[in-house]
Design an enzyme around this catalytic site. Structure first.
Site, mmCIF file in Angstrom:
data_model
loop_
_atom_site.group_PDB
_atom_site.id
_atom_site.type_symbol
_atom_site.label_atom_id
_atom_site.label_comp_id
_atom_site.label_asym_id
_atom_site.label_seq_id
_atom_site.Cartn_x
_atom_site.Cartn_y
_atom_site.Cartn_z
ATOM 1 N N LYS A 178 -60.710 -3.017 -13.704
ATOM 2 C CA LYS A 178 -60.078 -3.496 -14.790
ATOM 3 C C LYS A 178 -60.233 -2.509 -16.017
ATOM 4 O O LYS A 178 -60.231 -1.314 -15.954
ATOM 5 C CB LYS A 178 -60.679 -4.898 -15.227
ATOM 6 C CG LYS A 178 -60.449 -5.862 -13.930
ATOM 7 C CD LYS A 178 -61.006 -7.179 -14.411
ATOM 8 C CE LYS A 178 -60.796 -7.881 -12.997
ATOM 9 N NZ LYS A 178 -61.064 -9.446 -13.306
ATOM 10 N N GLU A 221 -56.252 -15.158 -5.994
ATOM 11 C CA GLU A 221 -57.403 -15.284 -6.742
ATOM 12 C C GLU A 221 -57.226 -16.292 -7.735
ATOM 13 O O GLU A 221 -56.335 -16.470 -8.610
ATOM 14 C CB GLU A 221 -57.218 -14.011 -7.773
ATOM 15 C CG GLU A 221 -57.266 -12.483 -7.021
ATOM 16 C CD GLU A 221 -58.076 -11.376 -8.134
ATOM 17 O OE1 GLU A 221 -58.696 -10.912 -7.473
ATOM 18 O OE2 GLU A 221 -57.278 -11.362 -8.901
ATOM 19 N N GLY A 260 -64.312 -13.696 -12.820
ATOM 20 C CA GLY A 260 -65.249 -13.350 -13.818
ATOM 21 C C GLY A 260 -65.886 -14.465 -14.287
ATOM 22 O O GLY A 260 -66.800 -14.332 -15.447
ATOM 23 N N ASN A 263 -61.287 -3.568 -8.343
ATOM 24 C CA ASN A 263 -60.451 -3.600 -9.257
ATOM 25 C C ASN A 263 -61.230 -3.351 -10.721
ATOM 26 O O ASN A 263 -62.084 -4.323 -11.143
ATOM 27 C CB ASN A 263 -59.873 -5.129 -9.636
ATOM 28 C CG ASN A 263 -58.706 -4.972 -10.880
ATOM 29 O OD1 ASN A 263 -58.710 -4.002 -11.714
ATOM 30 N ND2 ASN A 263 -58.302 -6.238 -11.283
ATOM 31 N N SER A 284 -65.012 -13.748 -8.476
ATOM 32 C CA SER A 284 -66.583 -13.888 -8.234
ATOM 33 C C SER A 284 -67.085 -13.638 -6.912
ATOM 34 O O SER A 284 -68.199 -14.125 -6.423
ATOM 35 C CB SER A 284 -67.051 -15.106 -9.099
ATOM 36 O OG SER A 284 -66.815 -15.192 -10.343
ATOM 37 N N HIS A 309 -51.471 -9.229 -11.523
ATOM 38 C CA HIS A 309 -52.850 -9.978 -11.557
ATOM 39 C C HIS A 309 -53.013 -10.962 -12.680
ATOM 40 O O HIS A 309 -51.986 -10.906 -13.604
ATOM 41 C CB HIS A 309 -53.671 -8.701 -11.954
ATOM 42 C CG HIS A 309 -55.313 -9.231 -12.125
ATOM 43 N ND1 HIS A 309 -55.932 -10.014 -12.976
ATOM 44 C CD2 HIS A 309 -56.189 -9.085 -11.078
ATOM 45 C CE1 HIS A 309 -56.922 -10.160 -12.736
ATOM 46 N NE2 HIS A 309 -57.342 -9.780 -11.506
ATOM 47 N N GLU A 366 -54.563 -11.690 -15.169
ATOM 48 C CA GLU A 366 -54.770 -11.140 -16.423
ATOM 49 C C GLU A 366 -53.493 -10.433 -17.130
ATOM 50 O O GLU A 366 -53.046 -11.029 -18.348
ATOM 51 C CB GLU A 366 -55.962 -10.110 -16.540
ATOM 52 C CG GLU A 366 -57.185 -10.814 -16.395
ATOM 53 C CD GLU A 366 -58.215 -10.015 -15.709
ATOM 54 O OE1 GLU A 366 -58.085 -8.981 -15.512
ATOM 55 O OE2 GLU A 366 -59.407 -10.642 -15.026
HETATM 56 P P1 13P Z 1 -64.415 -10.851 -10.755
HETATM 57 O O1 13P Z 1 -64.838 -10.379 -9.068
HETATM 58 O O2 13P Z 1 -65.026 -10.120 -11.651
HETATM 59 O O3 13P Z 1 -64.395 -12.323 -10.714
HETATM 60 O O4 13P Z 1 -62.910 -10.352 -10.906
HETATM 61 C C1 13P Z 1 -61.891 -10.828 -9.597
HETATM 62 C C2 13P Z 1 -60.666 -10.183 -10.041
HETATM 63 O O5 13P Z 1 -60.025 -10.463 -10.789
HETATM 64 C C3 13P Z 1 -60.290 -8.887 -9.067
HETATM 65 O O6 13P Z 1 -58.794 -8.761 -9.212
#
Ligand code: 13P
Length: 255
Positions: free
Chosen positions: A12, A168, A174, A10, A214, A96, A98
Site C-alpha cells: 500500500k 477481500e 486492516g 500489498n 487481516s 482493490h 481502497e
Molecule cells: P490487511 O492484511 O492489512 O488487512 O490488508 C489486506 C489487503 O487489503 C491486501 O490487499
C-alpha cells in the site's frame, strides 16, 4: 491440488524506496530460491525499480498496486503497463477496495485494466469483496458475483490461467477482523463455481483464489487449509519480513 499457493504482499502507501529495499531484501533472504510457493511483493511505484533489483536473484516476483488502462499519452499521474514491464513487474493488483472506495474505480474501469494487463503480459490480481453493509444485508455472494463477472468481461478462457482473484471482504481489511475459514471458503467456492459456469470446470480449477483481510501467521494455517483458498493478499503483515516469511512457510506446509 495442482494449483500452487501464492503469497502476495500489498505494501500500500507505505515505505520509502530505501525502506522498501530493506524489506525486499529481508523477504528475498527468507524466500531465497525456493519456488514451491509463489511469492510476490508490491511496493509503491517509486520503489519498484529498486525492489526489482533487490529480488532479481530470488524467486520473489514483483507486483504493482495499480496501472492505467491506457497505453500512453496525456494521462497526468498515471503509470502504464510498458513502464511496469520495463522494471520487470509480473503482477498488478487491480480493483482493490481502497481504489474502488477512495478513487471511484468501477467494475467497468477495473475490467479495462484487467484486459490491458493481460494484453501486456502482466498478471492481474483482481480484487473483489463485500462491505460490512453488504454482508449484513445478505448480499455477499451477489456483490462478489457482480464484481467478478464485471472485472472479467471479455476475458477469454485461454487468458484465465493468468488471472488471480483476491477475495477481500472490505470489513476485514486492516481491522484485525478476519473472515472465519468457513466464511472465506464459502465465498471462494462460489467464485470457483462462477468461473466454472462462465468458462469451464477445468479452467476454473487452475485459477488461484487468494484471501485478503487481516491475514497473519496466527490465522494463516486454518485459512490455507481450505480447499479453495490458494494463498493470501497481505497488507499489514507483509510490512514485516519475519511475519511475511512466516506466511510463506505456512503456505509451504498447507495441504
Ligand atoms: P490487511 O492484511 O492489512 O488487512 O490488508 C489486506 C489487503 O487489503 C491486501 O490487499
Amino acid at each position: 491440488m495442482s494449483r500452487k499457493y501464492l503469497i502476495a504482499g500489498n505494501w500500500k502507501m507505505n515505505l520509502t524506496p530505501s525502506e522498501s529495499e530493506e524489506l525486499a531484501s529481508g523477504v528475498a533472504k527468507a524466500v531465497g530460491k525456493d519456488a514451491s510457493v509463489e511469492v510476490v511483493v508490491s511496493p509503491t511505484f517509486t520503489a519498484l525499480d529498486r525492489v526489482s533489483k533487490i529480488i532479481e536473484d530470488s524467486t520473489v516476483k514483483l507486483g504493482a498496486q495499480n496501472m492505467s488502462p491506457k497505453a500512453s499519452g496525456a494521462y497526468t499521474g498515471e503509470i502504464s503497463a510498458a513502464m511496469l514491464r520495463d522494471v520487470f513487474t509480473k503482477y498488478v493488483i487491480l480493483g482493490h477496495s481502497e481504489r474502488r472506495e477512495y478513487f471511484g474505480e468501477t467494475d467497468v474501469l477495473v475490467n479495462e485494466k484487467v484486459l490491458f494487463a493481460l494484453e501486456s503480459q502482466i498478471k492481474p490480481i483482481l480484487c473483489i469483496g463485500e462491505t460490512l453493509e453488504d454482508r449484513e444485508a445478505d448480499k455477499t455472494l451477489e456483490v462478489v458475483k457482480t464484481q467478478l463477472l464485471g472485472g472479467l468481461e471479455s476475458v477469454e478462457e485461454s487468458q484465465l490461467v493468468d488471472v488471480v482473484i483476491a477475495y477481500e471482504p472490505v470489513w476485514a481489511i486492516g481491522t484485525g477482523k478476519t473472515a472465519t475459514p468457513e466464511m472465506a471458503q464459502e465465498v471462494h467456492a462460489s467464485i470457483r463455481s462462477l468461473l466454472s459456469e462462465k468458462y469451464s470446470a477445468s479452467a476454473a480449477e487452475k485459477v488461484q483464489i487468494l484471501y485478503g483481510g487481516s491475514m497473519k501467521p496466527a490465522n494463516a494455517e486454518d485459512l490455507l487449509a481450505q480447499a479453495d483458498i490458494d494463498g493470501g493478499l497481505i497488507g499489514g503483515a507483509a510490512l514485516d519480513a519475519a511475519s511475511f516469511g512466516a506466511l510463506v512457510e505456512a503456505a509451504k506446509k498447507a495441504p
